[in-house]
Design a protein around this motif. Structure first.
Motif, PDB file in Angstrom:
ATOM      1  N   ASN B  19       0.852  -1.175   0.000  1.00 26.82           N
ATOM      2  CA  ASN B  19       0.000   0.000   0.000  1.00 26.82           C
ATOM      3  C   ASN B  19       0.894   1.232   0.000  1.00 26.82           C
ATOM      4  OD1 ASN B  19      -2.025   1.868   0.399  1.00 26.82           O
ATOM      5  ND2 ASN B  19      -2.162   1.507   2.604  1.00 26.82           N
ATOM      6  N   TYR B  20       1.287   1.669  -1.180  1.00 27.04           N
ATOM      7  CA  TYR B  20       2.217   2.789  -1.282  1.00 27.04           C
ATOM      8  C   TYR B  20       1.486   4.121  -1.440  1.00 27.04           C
ATOM      9  CZ  TYR B  20       5.907  -0.641  -1.594  1.00 27.04           C
ATOM     10  OH  TYR B  20       6.760  -1.658  -1.307  1.00 27.04           O
ATOM     11  N   SER B  21       2.047   5.163  -0.799  1.00 27.85           N
ATOM     12  CA  SER B  21       1.435   6.487  -0.899  1.00 27.85           C
ATOM     13  C   SER B  21       1.784   7.158  -2.232  1.00 27.85           C
ATOM     14  CB  SER B  21       1.902   7.372   0.265  1.00 27.85           C
ATOM     15  OG  SER B  21       3.313   7.471   0.288  1.00 27.85           O
ATOM     16  N   ASP B  76       6.988  10.748   0.775  1.00 31.73           N
ATOM     17  CA  ASP B  76       7.189  10.462   2.183  1.00 31.73           C
ATOM     18  C   ASP B  76       7.814   9.072   2.318  1.00 31.73           C
ATOM     19  OD1 ASP B  76       5.176   8.491   2.073  1.00 31.73           O
ATOM     20  OD2 ASP B  76       3.627   9.924   2.641  1.00 31.73           O
ATOM     21  N   ARG B  77       7.925   8.606   3.549  1.00 32.65           N
ATOM     22  CA  ARG B  77       8.607   7.327   3.777  1.00 32.65           C
ATOM     23  C   ARG B  77       7.849   6.107   3.267  1.00 32.65           C
ATOM     24  NH1 ARG B  77      10.630   6.933   9.849  1.00 32.65           N
ATOM     25  NH2 ARG B  77      12.287   8.478   9.773  1.00 32.65           N
ATOM     26  N   HIS B  78       6.608   6.333   2.832  1.00 32.31           N
ATOM     27  CA  HIS B  78       5.802   5.207   2.371  1.00 32.31           C
ATOM     28  C   HIS B  78       5.722   5.167   0.856  1.00 32.31           C
ATOM     29  CE1 HIS B  78       4.638   4.634   6.561  1.00 32.31           C
ATOM     30  NE2 HIS B  78       4.623   5.948   6.607  1.00 32.31           N
TER      31      HIS B  78
END
Lengths: 340, 340
Positions: B19-21, B76-78
């Motif tokens: 589930n990537y942002s 971001d980190r995701h």
């Protein structure tokens, strides 16, 4: 391995347990003058790498100088880098060691209270990039962290007070009774050796349970979401630039207010916290015209996911919860509360 | 996780499991043209980051461009970075992902034989620095390596042949019967899908047992100590520049000679090896006046300890030993043997 002891004991003991092909010591002009004389004679033949002091030096260009110095010295993978200094030296020297030939050993010799109780523990390494703090970096645990409270004697008052903010944070997120103890003492009565041990133990416990900040470790960011943004906002202004702990003190007050608004702190707890922090640090010169820029900077925080800004907030003194969404409006209100 | 399958199956399956942002794809002008069309429609909304192709681009400046592109995109980190290309894209994209905000996820989509059988497996990431190959980097295992042999159809002959050198190396260090199989086949008869699986299995097994190259993993460097030095020596000369595998082919011949000198290979084994490699790659244009510079460059090899240069050498076909000290005189003799 974190050891709190005079460096004259801990450093020779560490070196005797290893077999390094080369040793280098990273310093800035301050630690070369004030700290290196205490280290120099404890080491075999070594090389000194000197960079300019200050957070504004924590960029890729300086990292390049350190990599080049290691290369020019013919460092192989069995070399050791000793980082003698505060957070900038530790973060950047650690990052350079962790990436030189895909990683050589490094030891943190933190010389400021801030780096002793915070930066040197937990394995966060990095440099600033495009004005964003620690934007490029890695996680890696140092091969040793040797803490000598004796170095604090070389520190200006403002630097010592800056480090104290992280001590306060550790009490607020994890130890209510220690918070009572420190807030009822005068500055001169604080016992630094005891506070270092206390802070290191809390930080080690939290970071060992979550080394890469997937969950619990985020509680260490209490005070840091708005605090970092405030620090970054004033970074380029020599007159208003804040030391890290000074910005974090403002961050803790604003974020404590966000906890209070959620009913997680009583009014009395909020007032006690803010009284102690204002007495210790004074009030940062934040103005309404700064709010928008500060709020915008929180979007670059590494803890965020997508567009939502998430905070670590106190849920009572001594307990902290993480991943709490906070709106931009609430942040502005918190800053307004701070400036009063 | 390494998967060898058509990308139209493997990529959607991987993305469905996460589930990537945000998603970005790193390409160069070659892979944008030849490979990206096969990937584009398999992805949700994403950003394309383009760099210039070639080993000479694998430096800090280009890494800075990638970090800046991720920053400007508000990663971001995701977020997820997909590295679509050969070794340069994979090594550099992986390094940038592993250091952006102290590490975001990345997936290798290797499009060359060389990167499919070598660079994408094992977690070595990095950039060149001051003319030294992979001098700055980290170890980190990609979140997935998705290998599609279909990309090989887009590859020039010289690139395919370059990758074949690593296939040969894996046979020589770990599988004598496969060596017999490939050396008795014509170029057109080689079965690439089978050879990719074979090489990946060998490399994964070795790197998983020793992720940070403390010991056994060093056997993968057979042919690479002199090979890297030869590659680096000719890097700045557009007329004589060698592809990685071409340099490694020369490295394997010279280093096989060092094994032969120690009585670890029979003359017949040496001659078979040399015949196959000369037939496949021809002879690199190394001259006696190059010897000193090439030998000097081996001192920068990351496997060394102190001043001693250590090699990984064959001990019979299918077996390799590491940390074997070799003198500069022997290296010069090996180069002399190579040029004949």
């Amino acid at each position: 391995m974190v050891r709190i002891a005079p460096i004259s004991e801990s450093l020779p003991a560490f070196l005797a347990s290893r077999n390094y092909s080369q040793i280098a010591v990273l310093v800035d002009e301050q630690t070369k003058k004030h700290c290196y004389p205490r280290v120099k004679n404890l080491l075999p033949k070594h090389r000194l790498i000197q960079i300019r002091s200050g957070e504004t030096q924590k960029h890729l260009g300086t990292a390049g100088e350190i990599w080049k110095a290691l290369t020019d010295a013919g460092f192989d993978r069995h070399g050791l880098l000793l980082n003698l200094g505060g957070g900038v030296i530790g973060d950047m020297g650690g990052f350079c060691a962790a990436t030189y030939k895909r990683g050589i050993d490094f030891v943190q010799l933190p010389t400021t209270l801030l780096s002793q109780v915070d930066a040197s523990v937990g394995g966060k390494l990095g440099i600033d990039f495009e004005g964003l703090k620690n934007h490029i970096g890695v996680f890696r645990i140092p091969d040793a962290v040797l803490i000598d409270a004796g170095f604090l004697a070389t520190l200006p008052f403002r630097e010592l007070r800056s480090g104290f903010a992280e001590v306060i944070k550790h009490c607020l997120i994890a130890d209510a009774s220690k918070w009572e103890e420190i807030r009822n003492k005068e500055w001169e009565e604080q016992n630094w050796e005891d506070l270092i041990s206390h802070s290191v133990a809390i930080k080690e416990k939290i970071t060992e349970s979550d080394p890469t900040e997937k969950g619990l470790r985020k509680i260490l960011n209490f005070g840091h979401t708005l605090g970092h943004a405030i620090e970054t906002h004033f970074l380029e202004d020599p007159k208003k630039r804040l030391l890290h702990g000074e910005a974090i003190a403002a961050g803790m007050i604003t974020e404590a207010w966000l906890s209070f608004k959620r009913g997680w702190l009583t009014e009395e707890e909020l007032l006690q916290l803010e009284e102690f922090l204002f007495t210790t640090y004074g009030k940062a010169d934040i103005r309404p015209e700064d709010f928008e820029a500060i709020v915008a900077l929180t979007a670059q925080d590494k803890k965020n996911r997508g567009k939502e800004i998430r905070f670590s907030l106190l849920k009572g003194i001594g307990t902290c919860v993480f991943d709490i969404p906070v709106t931009k409006k609430e942040m502005t209100e918190a800053l307004q509360y701070y400036i009063g």
